[in-house]
Design a protein around this motif. Structure first.
Motif, PDB file in Angstrom:
ATOM      1  N   MET A  36      21.347 -31.720  -4.488  1.00  0.00           N
ATOM      2  CA  MET A  36      22.381 -32.149  -3.866  1.00  0.00           C
ATOM      3  C   MET A  36      21.933 -33.599  -2.907  1.00  0.00           C
ATOM      4  O   MET A  36      22.791 -34.571  -3.037  1.00  0.00           O
ATOM      5  N   ALA A  37      21.038 -33.269  -2.288  1.00  0.00           N
ATOM      6  CA  ALA A  37      20.682 -34.399  -1.213  1.00  0.00           C
ATOM      7  C   ALA A  37      20.059 -35.760  -2.165  1.00  0.00           C
ATOM      8  O   ALA A  37      20.175 -36.536  -1.497  1.00  0.00           O
ATOM      9  N   ALA A  38      19.564 -35.341  -3.148  1.00  0.00           N
ATOM     10  CA  ALA A  38      18.974 -36.462  -3.967  1.00  0.00           C
ATOM     11  C   ALA A  38      20.030 -37.180  -4.689  1.00  0.00           C
ATOM     12  O   ALA A  38      20.109 -38.147  -4.858  1.00  0.00           O
ATOM     13  N   VAL A  39      20.994 -36.369  -5.381  1.00  0.00           N
ATOM     14  CA  VAL A  39      22.266 -37.002  -5.770  1.00  0.00           C
ATOM     15  C   VAL A  39      22.949 -38.002  -4.771  1.00  0.00           C
ATOM     16  O   VAL A  39      23.500 -38.888  -5.127  1.00  0.00           O
ATOM     17  N   ARG A  40      23.164 -37.394  -3.405  1.00  0.00           N
ATOM     18  CA  ARG A  40      23.668 -38.234  -2.607  1.00  0.00           C
ATOM     19  C   ARG A  40      22.864 -39.603  -2.223  1.00  0.00           C
ATOM     20  O   ARG A  40      23.474 -40.584  -2.159  1.00  0.00           O
ATOM     21  N   ASP A  41      21.775 -39.458  -2.322  1.00  0.00           N
ATOM     22  CA  ASP A  41      20.820 -40.664  -2.037  1.00  0.00           C
ATOM     23  C   ASP A  41      20.784 -41.617  -3.242  1.00  0.00           C
ATOM     24  O   ASP A  41      21.071 -42.748  -2.913  1.00  0.00           O
ATOM     25  N   TRP A  42      21.266 -40.998  -4.605  1.00  0.00           N
ATOM     26  CA  TRP A  42      21.525 -41.905  -5.669  1.00  0.00           C
ATOM     27  C   TRP A  42      22.968 -42.788  -5.639  1.00  0.00           C
ATOM     28  O   TRP A  42      22.767 -43.905  -5.628  1.00  0.00           O
ATOM     29  N   ALA A  43      23.793 -41.924  -4.895  1.00  0.00           N
ATOM     30  CA  ALA A  43      25.107 -42.498  -4.852  1.00  0.00           C
ATOM     31  C   ALA A  43      25.265 -43.661  -3.698  1.00  0.00           C
ATOM     32  O   ALA A  43      25.818 -44.721  -3.964  1.00  0.00           O
ATOM     33  N   ARG A  44      24.344 -43.290  -2.727  1.00  0.00           N
ATOM     34  CA  ARG A  44      24.280 -44.552  -1.510  1.00  0.00           C
ATOM     35  C   ARG A  44      23.470 -45.481  -2.156  1.00  0.00           C
ATOM     36  O   ARG A  44      23.961 -46.826  -1.761  1.00  0.00           O
ATOM     37  N   SER A  45      22.385 -45.258  -2.716  1.00  0.00           N
ATOM     38  CA  SER A  45      21.861 -46.511  -3.494  1.00  0.00           C
ATOM     39  C   SER A  45      22.478 -47.375  -4.393  1.00  0.00           C
ATOM     40  O   SER A  45      22.531 -48.659  -4.370  1.00  0.00           O
ATOM     41  N   SER A  46      23.360 -46.471  -5.144  1.00  0.00           N
ATOM     42  CA  SER A  46      24.385 -47.592  -6.066  1.00  0.00           C
ATOM     43  C   SER A  46      25.457 -48.339  -5.568  1.00  0.00           C
ATOM     44  O   SER A  46      25.644 -49.536  -5.532  1.00  0.00           O
ATOM     45  N   LEU A  47      26.023 -47.655  -4.043  1.00  0.00           N
ATOM     46  CA  LEU A  47      26.779 -48.358  -3.462  1.00  0.00           C
ATOM     47  C   LEU A  47      26.102 -49.789  -2.822  1.00  0.00           C
ATOM     48  O   LEU A  47      26.590 -50.735  -2.606  1.00  0.00           O
ATOM     49  N   TRP A  48      24.801 -49.566  -2.264  1.00  0.00           N
ATOM     50  CA  TRP A  48      24.095 -50.658  -1.710  1.00  0.00           C
ATOM     51  C   TRP A  48      23.658 -51.766  -3.018  1.00  0.00           C
ATOM     52  O   TRP A  48      23.971 -52.913  -2.513  1.00  0.00           O
ATOM     53  N   LEU A  49      23.496 -51.330  -4.271  1.00  0.00           N
ATOM     54  CA  LEU A  49      23.215 -52.520  -5.278  1.00  0.00           C
ATOM     55  C   LEU A  49      24.452 -53.111  -5.585  1.00  0.00           C
ATOM     56  O   LEU A  49      24.649 -54.324  -5.619  1.00  0.00           O
ATOM     57  N   LEU A  50      25.500 -52.433  -5.489  1.00  0.00           N
ATOM     58  CA  LEU A  50      27.067 -53.032  -5.723  1.00  0.00           C
ATOM     59  C   LEU A  50      27.244 -54.034  -4.607  1.00  0.00           C
ATOM     60  O   LEU A  50      27.712 -55.218  -4.904  1.00  0.00           O
ATOM     61  N   ARG A  51      26.888 -53.789  -3.361  1.00  0.00           N
ATOM     62  CA  ARG A  51      27.121 -54.560  -2.181  1.00  0.00           C
ATOM     63  C   ARG A  51      26.184 -55.840  -2.338  1.00  0.00           C
ATOM     64  O   ARG A  51      27.053 -56.987  -2.127  1.00  0.00           O
TER      65      ARG A  51
END
Length: 251
Positions: A36-51
């Motif tokens: 779950m911690a790794a999945v949240r890190d992936w989600a944050r990285s996706s938001l960063w890429l989008l921004r």
């Protein structure tokens, strides 16, 4: 430029996803919190890429309204965006998802390890009963159940089509429901390649306490999500960015 930035983002987004699907395989053998911690890190990285690449930011409002412990999070669903972005705001989230998604290689393995809840929407009442049982087990562990009450993505401004599933869960479980409004479909439209610059806004609304009748809850959760989502659509058009046209019915 819009097309180029969208192309670069899509390449980066899926490359990041595929790389992490492979890199995270060892986590299938470790305790669920590690995954779950790794999945949240992936989600944050996706938001960063989008921004950074597409110029699409995210703003989360009302996070202080999130109930402590187990609850139902009932979110508007306009885009693929919220399927990962909402992972970043809940302490221990679990999605209710279509059963077919759990059959997919890699994704299905991770979904089962994360104890996501598949539902066979074609089986009607028995499927709802099985879903409610699984949800109750996860709620008892203090997890937050994320459900999209309309079941599928709807364009911004489209006529709402709320299903019975969220009503059944609310009626079965003695926990609050947090309605969530958003305008993601203006910037990451469903079934479209283009990602538009601007700010996606997620608005957490005051929790609906347990104890309402089925009819009262159904009307309240739909009205609150729709009214707030329409306000966010109108706000996006007043504050800049390049949102996609809303569906007919929204000014």
């Amino acid at each position: 430029m819009l097309v180029l930035r969208s192309l670069l983002f899509n390449i980066a987004f899926y490359a990041n996803l595929i790389a992490r699907l492979v890199l995270y395989l060892p986590l299938l053998a470790l305790p669920r919190p590690w995954l779950m911690a790794a999945v949240r890190d992936w989600a944050r990285s996706s938001l960063w890429l989008l921004r950074v690449i597409a110029g699409t930011k995210a703003e989360f409002r009302g996070l202080d309204l999130m109930p402590a412990g187990g609850c139902i999070i009932a979110s508007k669903h306009q885009s693929l965006w919220e399927t990962f972005a909402l992972l970043t705001i809940a302490k221990d989230p679990v999605f209710v998802l279509k059963r077919e998604l759990s059959w997919l290689p890699f994704f299905g393995w991770y979904a089962l390890k994360a104890r996501m809840i598949p539902v066979d929407r074609g089986k009607g009442a028995p499927a709802l009963a099985a879903m409610a049982k699984r949800v109750g087990e996860e709620i008892a562990k203090g997890r937050q159940i994320i459900i999209f009450p309309e079941g599928t993505r709807r364009p911004p401004g489209a006529k709402p089509a709320y299903k019975y599933g969220v009503v059944h869960l609310y009626n079965t479980l003695d926990v609050p429901c947090l309605p969530v409004a958003l305008n993601s479909g203006l910037y990451w439209p469903r079934r479209q390649f283009i990602k538009r610059p601007g700010t996606i806004i997620v608005q957490c609304l005051p929790p609906i306490p347990p104890g309402l009748s089925r009819l009262a809850f159904r009307d309240r959760v739909a009205a609150e999500i729709e009214e707030a989502s329409n306000r966010l659509i109108a706000e996006a058009r007043q504050t800049g960015g390049t949102p996609a046209p809303a569906h007919a019915g929204v000014a």
